[in-house]
Design a protein around this motif. Structure first.
Motif, PDB file in Angstrom:
ATOM      1  N   ALA A  94       1.421  37.121  15.897  1.00 18.53           N
ATOM      2  CA  ALA A  94       2.618  36.103  15.561  1.00 18.53           C
ATOM      3  C   ALA A  94       2.175  35.663  14.332  1.00 18.53           C
ATOM      4  O   ALA A  94       3.137  35.206  13.239  1.00 18.53           O
ATOM      5  N   ASP A  95       0.786  35.244  13.999  1.00 21.50           N
ATOM      6  CA  ASP A  95       0.413  34.709  12.618  1.00 21.50           C
ATOM      7  C   ASP A  95       0.417  35.670  11.657  1.00 21.50           C
ATOM      8  O   ASP A  95       0.027  36.842  11.769  1.00 21.50           O
ATOM      9  N   PRO A  96       0.890  35.298  10.467  1.00 25.39           N
ATOM     10  CA  PRO A  96       0.824  36.143   9.176  1.00 25.39           C
ATOM     11  C   PRO A  96      -0.741  36.789   9.070  1.00 25.39           C
ATOM     12  O   PRO A  96      -1.621  36.054   9.167  1.00 25.39           O
ATOM     13  N   VAL A  97      -0.674  38.020   8.453  1.00 28.15           N
ATOM     14  CA  VAL A  97      -2.007  38.579   8.316  1.00 28.15           C
ATOM     15  C   VAL A  97      -2.367  37.938   6.826  1.00 28.15           C
ATOM     16  O   VAL A  97      -1.742  38.392   5.981  1.00 28.15           O
ATOM     17  N   MET A  98      -3.404  37.323   6.740  1.00 33.34           N
ATOM     18  CA  MET A  98      -3.766  36.743   5.325  1.00 33.34           C
ATOM     19  C   MET A  98      -4.542  37.535   4.598  1.00 33.34           C
ATOM     20  O   MET A  98      -4.798  37.579   3.125  1.00 33.34           O
ATOM     21  N   TYR A  99      -5.315  38.604   5.266  1.00 36.95           N
ATOM     22  CA  TYR A  99      -6.617  39.295   4.692  1.00 36.95           C
ATOM     23  C   TYR A  99      -6.761  40.511   5.686  1.00 36.95           C
ATOM     24  O   TYR A  99      -6.693  40.618   6.691  1.00 36.95           O
ATOM     25  N   PHE A 100      -7.231  41.562   4.740  1.00 38.22           N
ATOM     26  CA  PHE A 100      -7.734  42.706   5.593  1.00 38.22           C
ATOM     27  C   PHE A 100      -9.301  42.883   5.302  1.00 38.22           C
ATOM     28  O   PHE A 100      -9.417  43.040   4.268  1.00 38.22           O
ATOM     29  N   GLY A 101     -10.099  42.870   6.357  1.00 40.51           N
ATOM     30  CA  GLY A 101     -11.386  42.976   5.984  1.00 40.51           C
ATOM     31  C   GLY A 101     -11.753  44.114   6.190  1.00 40.51           C
ATOM     32  O   GLY A 101     -11.334  45.041   7.145  1.00 40.51           O
ATOM     33  N   LEU A 102     -12.500  44.904   5.056  1.00 39.30           N
ATOM     34  CA  LEU A 102     -12.793  46.323   5.028  1.00 39.30           C
ATOM     35  C   LEU A 102     -14.124  46.751   5.637  1.00 39.30           C
ATOM     36  O   LEU A 102     -15.197  45.850   5.499  1.00 39.30           O
ATOM     37  N   SER A 103     -14.185  47.573   6.488  1.00 34.65           N
ATOM     38  CA  SER A 103     -15.477  47.871   7.162  1.00 34.65           C
ATOM     39  C   SER A 103     -16.309  48.840   6.149  1.00 34.65           C
ATOM     40  O   SER A 103     -15.626  49.173   5.178  1.00 34.65           O
ATOM     41  N   SER A 104     -17.627  48.835   6.173  1.00 38.28           N
ATOM     42  CA  SER A 104     -18.372  49.681   5.220  1.00 38.28           C
ATOM     43  C   SER A 104     -18.215  51.010   5.443  1.00 38.28           C
ATOM     44  O   SER A 104     -18.287  51.673   4.185  1.00 38.28           O
ATOM     45  N   GLY A 105     -17.534  51.579   6.364  1.00 40.07           N
ATOM     46  CA  GLY A 105     -17.195  53.070   6.552  1.00 40.07           C
ATOM     47  C   GLY A 105     -18.574  53.886   6.428  1.00 40.07           C
ATOM     48  O   GLY A 105     -18.657  54.982   6.221  1.00 40.07           O
ATOM     49  N   THR A 106     -19.651  53.102   6.642  1.00 37.68           N
ATOM     50  CA  THR A 106     -20.879  54.063   6.885  1.00 37.68           C
ATOM     51  C   THR A 106     -20.967  55.011   8.097  1.00 37.68           C
ATOM     52  O   THR A 106     -21.652  55.922   8.262  1.00 37.68           O
ATOM     53  N   THR A 107     -20.200  54.772   9.063  1.00 34.29           N
ATOM     54  CA  THR A 107     -20.267  55.564  10.455  1.00 34.29           C
ATOM     55  C   THR A 107     -18.843  56.298  10.425  1.00 34.29           C
ATOM     56  O   THR A 107     -18.472  56.843  11.485  1.00 34.29           O
ATOM     57  N   GLY A 108     -18.006  56.550   9.400  1.00 36.79           N
ATOM     58  CA  GLY A 108     -16.817  57.070   9.536  1.00 36.79           C
ATOM     59  C   GLY A 108     -15.915  56.635   8.530  1.00 36.79           C
ATOM     60  O   GLY A 108     -16.188  56.098   7.373  1.00 36.79           O
ATOM     61  N   LYS A 109     -14.642  56.841   8.679  1.00 31.77           N
ATOM     62  CA  LYS A 109     -13.461  56.339   7.910  1.00 31.77           C
ATOM     63  C   LYS A 109     -13.247  54.896   7.943  1.00 31.77           C
ATOM     64  O   LYS A 109     -13.562  54.206   8.677  1.00 31.77           O
ATOM     65  N   GLN A 110     -13.327  54.161   6.651  1.00 30.69           N
ATOM     66  CA  GLN A 110     -13.333  53.024   6.364  1.00 30.69           C
ATOM     67  C   GLN A 110     -11.951  52.360   6.830  1.00 30.69           C
ATOM     68  O   GLN A 110     -11.064  52.756   6.893  1.00 30.69           O
ATOM     69  N   LYS A 111     -12.288  51.524   7.708  1.00 31.52           N
ATOM     70  CA  LYS A 111     -11.014  50.472   8.341  1.00 31.52           C
ATOM     71  C   LYS A 111     -10.490  49.214   7.680  1.00 31.52           C
ATOM     72  O   LYS A 111     -11.485  48.668   7.229  1.00 31.52           O
ATOM     73  N   LYS A 112      -9.496  49.073   7.872  1.00 34.34           N
ATOM     74  CA  LYS A 112      -8.856  47.922   7.405  1.00 34.34           C
ATOM     75  C   LYS A 112      -8.566  46.847   8.570  1.00 34.34           C
ATOM     76  O   LYS A 112      -7.704  47.135   9.415  1.00 34.34           O
ATOM     77  N   ILE A 113      -9.014  45.745   8.904  1.00 29.60           N
ATOM     78  CA  ILE A 113      -9.191  45.038  10.137  1.00 29.60           C
ATOM     79  C   ILE A 113      -8.373  43.537   9.630  1.00 29.60           C
ATOM     80  O   ILE A 113      -8.702  42.896   8.706  1.00 29.60           O
ATOM     81  N   PRO A 114      -7.187  43.540  10.273  1.00 32.04           N
ATOM     82  CA  PRO A 114      -6.552  42.317  10.028  1.00 32.04           C
ATOM     83  C   PRO A 114      -7.083  40.884  10.282  1.00 32.04           C
ATOM     84  O   PRO A 114      -7.815  40.671  11.247  1.00 32.04           O
ATOM     85  N   MET A 115      -6.996  40.008   9.255  1.00 29.68           N
ATOM     86  CA  MET A 115      -7.445  38.664   9.463  1.00 29.68           C
ATOM     87  C   MET A 115      -6.302  37.676   9.470  1.00 29.68           C
ATOM     88  O   MET A 115      -5.569  37.644   8.479  1.00 29.68           O
ATOM     89  N   THR A 116      -6.188  36.534  10.264  1.00 29.48           N
ATOM     90  CA  THR A 116      -5.483  35.612  10.188  1.00 29.48           C
ATOM     91  C   THR A 116      -5.731  34.362   9.803  1.00 29.48           C
ATOM     92  O   THR A 116      -7.115  34.391   9.947  1.00 29.48           O
ATOM     93  N   ALA A 117      -4.844  33.237   9.502  1.00 28.61           N
ATOM     94  CA  ALA A 117      -5.484  32.092   9.330  1.00 28.61           C
ATOM     95  C   ALA A 117      -6.405  31.627  10.413  1.00 28.61           C
ATOM     96  O   ALA A 117      -7.724  30.766  10.271  1.00 28.61           O
ATOM     97  N   HIS A 118      -6.013  31.650  11.770  1.00 31.02           N
ATOM     98  CA  HIS A 118      -6.915  31.296  12.927  1.00 31.02           C
ATOM     99  C   HIS A 118      -8.067  32.022  12.971  1.00 31.02           C
ATOM    100  O   HIS A 118      -9.257  31.288  13.238  1.00 31.02           O
ATOM    101  N   SER A 119      -7.846  33.173  12.771  1.00 29.54           N
ATOM    102  CA  SER A 119      -9.437  33.999  12.986  1.00 29.54           C
ATOM    103  C   SER A 119     -10.358  33.628  11.908  1.00 29.54           C
ATOM    104  O   SER A 119     -11.520  33.393  11.960  1.00 29.54           O
TER     105      SER A 119
END
Length: 561
Positions: A94-119
């Motif tokens: 419900a909260d807007p996604v403020m930022y996408f945290g990028l995983s390092s991609g060391t163990t596979g495809k790099q991931k974009k993980i959503p982050m909200t103001a609350h998280s």
């Protein structure tokens, strides 16, 4: 310490103690709090696309949640994340996604993980206050406050088509704390925005060395602090000269405007420069407490695959206590260290809703899961998280072992990443077993290494394990590869008897050891940073399958090996 700094320390201490008391109360009824956290997450996100699909509004207990909502992996979220990246709202949260945290991609495809103001806020509060509240209970010396050196960065790698910033998860957190940074850490915020690791480390050291009363060193991982002292051993005299003169060396590549700005924050201090030079001349062993007599602790993760750096870290810091601080991933905060010199963590009941899959069931598609108050001490589990930022029953891929209980919340130690196995014929040599075998072999051979990784070589009929080692420059104790390989082979059998049985039965060929040139693993790190890994959090994979990374290793094998 000035009046303002003392006031900040006092307020900080009050807040840290308050966070600690709340956390302690939560752990007294950890299972209940964690299940309440699930209900709050479901309620807040019930009107999202995902929430409506799985009827979150109708789920009022964990039994129905586990029955109605499937276990997930990153691939399950990619279509939703693409929609969010394009600008669509209320998809996963419900909260807007403020930022996408990028995983390092060391163990596979790099991931974009959503982050909200609350998280983001919950992680920041844990990093700033809760972690320190626990530390203040475990280590009296930490109560005096003061400034520390923080190895972190605020680099953003870009943004999505919808304008959402992307980068390492900690970068977003550091950006949001920019205003308070000068009160806690010695490096100006501008240093945290420098992309070149060697340049940033030099400047981190420069400003930390001007602070004689420095009280702690902090980095996400122990490897970062080891690298920092590596810069000190190579550039120490230059740093001392910079402090003496009150300027930044011309040899350091730096944007002219940034250099002028940073030099304005330096003052010539010949006495301090002379003190630093004298300590450097005494050698690097135990140098941390000699340069900073008020140093109380070093904060970094030392467990799991990072234990390989422990001996070298202790060489530099001596008996200074090590606080393993926080155990987390891009996806979620997991736990906090309740003691110093122990890489174990109390699960934080409000950080996410946690489920645990018994290790023996982790290969199943839909295994049964346990809540955090149902775990058994001594048993290993795969972690599953439901987060405030839109991941539901997400298989994190971390394998942990329960080491004890803190009130009613489990104390866990990180074992390895799922899938990080050397497995040719079903022998299943885990990362932990590899780590144990290598440590035993190095100790038996009186040898130290800078870093290592492994590969599976299927080029022969039976296949074998390859170990790529970067031996420390002094090469103490190392005589010849064949002798070390035999020792390592024996240690592998001790760590995993099924491996030894495979070799004896000619199902696996004996391992090979390949020495790589000094600086090779730094080249691997640089490649991973190019792919999006954080400068301060890049990790060397302990099992490499990526052919380009393997080609870097192969191109730098020592000729005589």
């Amino acid at each position: 310490m000035g009046i303002m700094q003392r006031a900040v320390n006092w307020i900080y201490a009050l807040a840290a103690d308050a966070f600690y008391k709340k956390f302690r109360n939560d752990t007294l009824r950890a299972g209940e709090v964690n299940r309440e956290t699930l209900q709050e997450i479901l309620k807040v996100n019930s009107e999202t696309v995902y929430g409506q699909m799985y009827r979150f509004s109708e789920i009022h207990d964990t039994v129905k949640f586990k029955r109605e909502v499937p276990l997930t992996a990153y691939a399950d979220y990619e279509p939703y994340i693409d929609e969010i990246a394009a600008g669509k709202e209320k998809v996963l949260t419900a909260d807007p996604v403020m930022y996408f945290g990028l995983s390092s991609g060391t163990t596979g495809k790099q991931k974009k993980i959503p982050m909200t103001a609350h998280s983001r806020k919950s992680v920041n509060m844990a990093m700033i206050f809760l972690q320190h509240g626990l530390l203040r209970q475990a280590l009296k010396a930490a109560r005096k406050g003061g400034k520390g050196l923080l190895l972190m960065n605020m680099l953003q790698s870009g943004s999505t088509p919808g304008g959402i910033p992307t980068g390492a998860a900690t970068s977003g957190g550091a950006q949001s704390m920019r205003k308070v940074l000068p009160y806690f850490w010695t490096s100006p915020p501008e240093v945290l925005a420098i992309p070149e690791q060697d340049t940033a480390n030099y400047l981190h050291l420069l400003f930390a060395l001007t602070e004689q009363n420095l009280t702690y060193l902090m980095s996400p991982f122990s490897s970062g602090i080891v690298q920092l002292f590596g810069v000190l051993s190579q550039k120490g005299s230059q740093l001392a000269e910079d402090i003496t003169q009150g300027h930044i060396s011309r040899e350091l590549y730096l944007d002219p405007e940034i250099k002028v700005f940073l030099e304005q924050k330096l003052k010539a201090n010949p006495q301090r420069g002379s003190e630093i030079q004298k300590e450097l001349e005494r050698g690097m062993e135990g140098i941390a407490s000699r340069l900073w007599p008020e140093l109380s602790y070093v904060s970094c993760v030392c467990g799991g695959s990072f234990s390989i750096y422990e001996d070298k870290l202790k060489y530099f810091i001596g008996n200074t206590p090590i606080n393993s601080a926080i155990y987390g991933a891009t996806e979620a905060l997991i736990g906090l260290a309740p003691e110093v010199n122990q890489p174990t963590y109390v699960i934080a009941p409000r950080a996410a809703y946690f489920e645990f899959i018994p290790l023996e069931d982790s290969e199943l598609d839909e295994p049964s899961t346990f809540d955090l108050d149902q775990l058994q001490v001594g048993q290993a589990y795969e972690i599953v998280v439901t987060t405030w930022a839109g991941l539901y029953r997400y298989r994190l891929g971390d394998i942990i072992k329960v080491a004890g209980i803190y009130n009613t919340s489990p104390i866990v130690e990180f074992i390895c990443r799922k899938g990080q196995l050397l497995n040719l014929t079903g022998e299943k040599t885990s990362e932990a077993a590899v780590q144990q075998a290598l440590s035993m072999a190095l100790k038996a051979s009186n040898t130290a290494i800078e870093d290592y990784t492994t590969t599976l070589d299927l080029g022969t009929i039976t296949g074998h394990y390859n170990f790529y080692l970067e031996i420390s420059p002094d090469r103490r104790g190392f005589k010849e590869i064949s002798t070390f390989r035999n020792t390592l082979e024996s240690c592998l059998t001790q760590a995993n008897p099924r491996y030894g049985a495979g070799v004896e039965g000619n199902r696996i060929s004996p391992c090979e050891v390949k020495l790589v040139q000094h600086g090779t693993f730094q080249k691997v790190r640089q490649e991973l940073i190019k792919r999006g890994a954080s400068v301060t959090q890049v990790k060397i994979p302990r099992l490499i399958r990526d052919q380009y990374l393997i080609s870097i290793l192969e191109a730098h094998i020592e000729k005589h090996s």
